[in-house]
Design a protein around this motif. Structure first.
Motif, PDB file in Angstrom:
ATOM      1  N   ILE A 170      24.001  50.017  34.588  1.00 53.46           N
ATOM      2  CA  ILE A 170      22.547  49.891  34.584  1.00 53.46           C
ATOM      3  C   ILE A 170      22.168  48.612  35.329  1.00 53.46           C
ATOM      4  CG2 ILE A 170      20.479  49.643  33.160  1.00 53.46           C
ATOM      5  CD1 ILE A 170      21.915  51.176  30.949  1.00 53.46           C
ATOM      6  N   CYS A 190      15.584  48.596  34.899  1.00 55.95           N
ATOM      7  CA  CYS A 190      14.850  49.722  34.356  1.00 55.95           C
ATOM      8  C   CYS A 190      13.414  49.722  34.857  1.00 55.95           C
ATOM      9  CB  CYS A 190      14.883  49.708  32.831  1.00 55.95           C
ATOM     10  SG  CYS A 190      14.212  48.222  32.115  1.00 55.95           S
ATOM     11  N   LEU A 243      21.999  49.813  26.673  1.00 54.92           N
ATOM     12  CA  LEU A 243      22.545  48.555  27.204  1.00 54.92           C
ATOM     13  C   LEU A 243      23.746  48.118  26.384  1.00 54.92           C
ATOM     14  CD1 LEU A 243      19.180  46.680  27.917  1.00 54.92           C
ATOM     15  CD2 LEU A 243      20.849  47.422  29.633  1.00 54.92           C
ATOM     16  N   MET A 292      16.660  52.119  24.701  1.00 56.63           N
ATOM     17  CA  MET A 292      17.146  51.420  25.901  1.00 56.63           C
ATOM     18  C   MET A 292      18.107  50.299  25.481  1.00 56.63           C
ATOM     19  SD  MET A 292      16.872  51.338  29.255  1.00 56.63           S
ATOM     20  CE  MET A 292      17.759  50.222  30.326  1.00 56.63           C
ATOM     21  N   PRO A 347      16.451  53.791  32.802  1.00 59.09           N
ATOM     22  CA  PRO A 347      17.451  52.992  33.512  1.00 59.09           C
ATOM     23  C   PRO A 347      17.483  53.317  35.000  1.00 59.09           C
ATOM     24  CG  PRO A 347      18.465  54.196  31.680  1.00 59.09           C
ATOM     25  CD  PRO A 347      17.055  54.662  31.778  1.00 59.09           C
ATOM     26  N   LEU A 390      19.608  42.060  35.016  1.00 56.42           N
ATOM     27  CA  LEU A 390      18.795  43.284  35.007  1.00 56.42           C
ATOM     28  C   LEU A 390      17.497  43.078  35.771  1.00 56.42           C
ATOM     29  CD1 LEU A 390      18.894  44.539  31.303  1.00 56.42           C
ATOM     30  CD2 LEU A 390      20.143  45.467  33.274  1.00 56.42           C
ATOM     31  N   GLN A 419      18.203  57.079  39.747  1.00 55.88           N
ATOM     32  CA  GLN A 419      17.413  57.144  38.525  1.00 55.88           C
ATOM     33  C   GLN A 419      17.150  58.619  38.271  1.00 55.88           C
ATOM     34  OE1 GLN A 419      13.837  55.022  39.365  1.00 55.88           O
ATOM     35  NE2 GLN A 419      12.940  55.263  37.329  1.00 55.88           N
ATOM     36  N   VAL A 454      20.275  52.903  37.933  1.00 54.53           N
ATOM     37  CA  VAL A 454      21.723  52.803  37.792  1.00 54.53           C
ATOM     38  C   VAL A 454      22.386  52.654  39.158  1.00 54.53           C
ATOM     39  CG1 VAL A 454      23.701  54.269  37.149  1.00 54.53           C
ATOM     40  CG2 VAL A 454      21.716  54.134  35.642  1.00 54.53           C
TER      41      VAL A 454
END
Ligand code: C2E
Ligand code: MG
Ligand code: MG
Ligand code: MG
Length: 291
Positions: free
Chosen positions: A55, A58, A275, A271, A46, A113, A258, A48
């Motif tokens: 998040i 990634c 999420l 992951m 992730p 994302l 990160q 962040v």
């Protein structure tokens, strides 16, 4: 006697050399075998928002699930893949897997994302690189604007016209470019002027010195963040392992981070769990430190 010794050393040296070459050949064919056997998989780490812990995206990081050696780190096979040109096939494979996974996350409703993928110089030299990337994005219905391609500083150092035109074309297509491991190369500052970038990733070696009373590290990181922002770049700090480092970065206004503090690189399933758990890892609590 001295002459004999010299001869012996020469023979030893030749034997060493050919052993090394045989090793190389064996490693190369093992890599080819692994590719054919689909032994490579992608883990995700992730990225962040430092302030909220949310998040933001990634980074896709390749792993080799070797039948005898177990899970092998990219540090052990990326250099060989680059030397042998196998990185082109490997890069395509990673990109396709990461896009397929990203599609699933978008479908599950995790919109907004970003997906970061590491790219080697050799891949950018492929004539059809941009077209291949666009084809893969279309295939998985991924908008180009959520894609960030991470290039290490050394790629910019090559000062190669093919690469700079490739980078401009990628950016025109809406794809973002990040300079990875910033600060570890020879003259990073001049690349900032020469290339159009979107993201600056502050190398872990600088972040390591934060929060441990290393005033020089603090001054450097703070200067890099300010520099990045004044060039309208997003700044991501790599390798955040401790809360004190995170807090110092927050105080310096670093937007994204990160590192193991938030999460190690994990499987796609893990992951998905992160999420689903609400998109927030180690947020800086509002009002903390007051009273
Ligand atoms: P990178 O792109 O700079 O990725 C960050 C590396 O730092 C990753 O190592 C990650 O696991 C590690 N890391 C992240 N947070 C922390 C932390 O808090 N502490 C510590 N000690 N380490 C942390 P990884 O996954 O072993 O990857 C190593 C390098 O291999 C990457 O460095 C990247 O340059 C390269 N690489 C990985 N996947 C690919 C790929 O698909 N293609 C290409 N061309 N290169 C790749
Ligand atoms: Mg990277
Ligand atoms: Mg990096
Ligand atoms: Mg790195």
């Amino acid at each position: 006697a001295a002459k004999d010794l010299g001869k012996g050393q020469a023979r030893l040296y030749h034997r060493d050399l050919s052993t090394k070459m045989l090793d190389r050949l064996a490693q190369r064919s093992d890599l080819e075998r692994g590719l054919a056997a689909d032994e490579f998989l992608v883990h995700y780490q992730p990225i962040v928002s430092i302030e909220t812990g949310r998040i933001a995206g990634c980074e896709a990081l390749v792993r080799w699930e070797h039948p005898e050696r177990g899970l092998v780190s990219p540090y052990e096979f990326i250099p060989l893949a680059e030397e042998t040109g196998l990185i082109v096939a490997l890069g395509r494979l990673v990109f396709d897997k990461a896009c397929a996974q990203m599609h699933a996350w978008l479908e599950a409703g995790y919109c907004g994302l970003r997906l970061s993928v590491n790219v080697s110089a050799r891949e950018l030299h492929e004539k059809h690189y941009l077209e291949d990337v666009r084809t893969a994005l279309r295939k998985h219905s991924i908008p180009p604007t959520i894609l960030v391609l991470e290039l290490t500083e050394s790629i910019f150092a090559l000062n190669d016209p093919t690469i700079s035109s490739q980078l401009s074309a990628l950016r025109e297509a809406g794809i973002k470019i990040a300079m990875d491991d910033f600060g570890t190369g020879y003259s990073s500052l001049s690349y900032l002027q020469k290339f159009q970038l979107d993201v600056l990733k502050v190398d872990k070696s600088f972040v390591d010195g934060l929060g441990v009373d290393d005033l020089d590290a603090g001054a450097l990181v703070s200067a890099i963040i300010t520099l990045g922002h004044s060039l309208r770049l997003e700044v991501v700090a790599e390798g955040i392992e401790r809360v004190d480092q995170r807090d110092e970065l927050a105080a310096m206004g670093c937007g994204l981070g990160q590192g193991y503090l938030y999460s190690r690189p994990v499987t796609a399933d893990r992951m998905s769990d992160l999420l689903a758990a609400g998109l927030s890892l180690d947020p800086i609590e509002a009002g903390r430190g007051v009273g």
